[in-house]
Scaffold this motif. Structure first.
Motif, PDB file in Angstrom:
ATOM      1  N   CYS A  43       0.874  -1.324  -0.209  1.00  0.00           N
ATOM      2  CA  CYS A  43      -0.232   0.142  -0.125  1.00  0.00           C
ATOM      3  C   CYS A  43       0.979   1.222   0.040  1.00  0.00           C
ATOM      4  O   CYS A  43       0.635   1.963  -0.538  1.00  0.00           O
ATOM      5  CB  CYS A  43      -1.018  -0.083   0.938  1.00  0.00           C
ATOM      6  SG  CYS A  43      -1.634  -0.856   0.980  1.00  0.00           S
ATOM      7  N   SER A  61       2.333   1.128  -3.435  1.00  0.00           N
ATOM      8  CA  SER A  61       2.257   2.007  -4.368  1.00  0.00           C
ATOM      9  C   SER A  61       0.923   3.394  -4.378  1.00  0.00           C
ATOM     10  O   SER A  61       1.336   3.904  -5.864  1.00  0.00           O
ATOM     11  CB  SER A  61       0.320   1.084  -4.807  1.00  0.00           C
ATOM     12  OG  SER A  61       0.907  -0.723  -4.827  1.00  0.00           O
ATOM     13  N   ALA A  62       0.701   4.048  -3.233  1.00  0.00           N
ATOM     14  CA  ALA A  62       0.622   5.402  -2.935  1.00  0.00           C
ATOM     15  C   ALA A  62       1.360   6.102  -3.169  1.00  0.00           C
ATOM     16  O   ALA A  62       1.772   6.764  -3.564  1.00  0.00           O
ATOM     17  CB  ALA A  62      -0.102   5.488  -1.272  1.00  0.00           C
ATOM     18  N   GLY A 102       2.852  -5.401  -6.007  1.00  0.00           N
ATOM     19  CA  GLY A 102       1.962  -4.578  -5.683  1.00  0.00           C
ATOM     20  C   GLY A 102       2.125  -3.406  -6.919  1.00  0.00           C
ATOM     21  O   GLY A 102       0.700  -3.081  -6.870  1.00  0.00           O
ATOM     22  N   VAL A 118      -1.115  -2.160  -9.697  1.00  0.00           N
ATOM     23  CA  VAL A 118      -0.926  -0.642  -9.881  1.00  0.00           C
ATOM     24  C   VAL A 118      -1.036  -0.054 -10.488  1.00  0.00           C
ATOM     25  O   VAL A 118      -1.595   0.643 -11.254  1.00  0.00           O
ATOM     26  CB  VAL A 118      -0.783   0.200  -8.038  1.00  0.00           C
ATOM     27  CG1 VAL A 118      -0.899   1.806  -8.644  1.00  0.00           C
ATOM     28  CG2 VAL A 118      -1.505  -0.129  -6.551  1.00  0.00           C
TER      29      VAL A 118
END
Length: 165
Positions: A23, A26-27, A150, A154
């Motif tokens: 996360c 990816s952010a 990931g 994304v």
């Protein structure tokens, strides 16, 4: 396989740490892409060399401050302060985008880099507390592989969303 040899506690930590880092990265990927797009929408690619130097100065300064605080503050307090700092920067950026001043796009570029580097520094600092050195040596490579996966996922998801908006 090495992952099957995990104890139940290790499995739980491994899964949660891998998902959390997926996360975070990816952010960061989305933030970096957005910052680049905002900057390049107004300034040409010929200014990127200057931005790389500026980014190095901004990120180095923040990393130095982070490094000096890591020994003085608890990990919870350090994470809390870092989150408040990032939220304040993002609120500043959002408010700044309401105006047509070009300096906001330069700030967006730097904030995009901070959004990449600060959470990653926090993540690895926190991960060190979760695993013993032997566990870390064995698992961090797999965590990194999960993060790469990931980012790939994304990367495929972002394109249709950005085309839509």
């Amino acid at each position: 396989m090495l992952l099957l040899d995990l104890s139940p506690v290790e499995k739980k930590r491994f899964v949660f740490v891998t998902l959390a880092f997926m996360c975070v990265t990816s952010a960061a990927l989305v933030a970096r892409t957005t910052a680049d797009t905002l900057f390049l929408s107004r300034f040409g690619h010929e200014y990127l060399a200057y931005m790389y130097v500026g980014t190095a100065l901004v990120v180095s300064t923040v990393a130095f401050i982070y490094g000096s605080l890591i020994g003085r503050l608890s990990i919870i307090r350090l994470i809390s302060l870092s989150i408040v700092f990032l939220i304040a920067m993002l609120i500043f950026l959002r408010l700044g985008l309401l105006f047509t001043w070009d300096g906001v796009l330069i700030a967006a570029y730097f904030i995009g880099d901070l959004t990449v580097h600060i959470p990653i520094m926090l993540f690895w600092t926190f991960a060190v507390f979760l695993f013993e050195p032997r566990q870390a040596k064995r698992l961090f490579g797999f965590i990194g592989a999960g993060v790469t996966l990931g980012c790939i996922v994304v990367g495929f998801i972002v394109k249709p969303i950005s085309v839509e908006f």
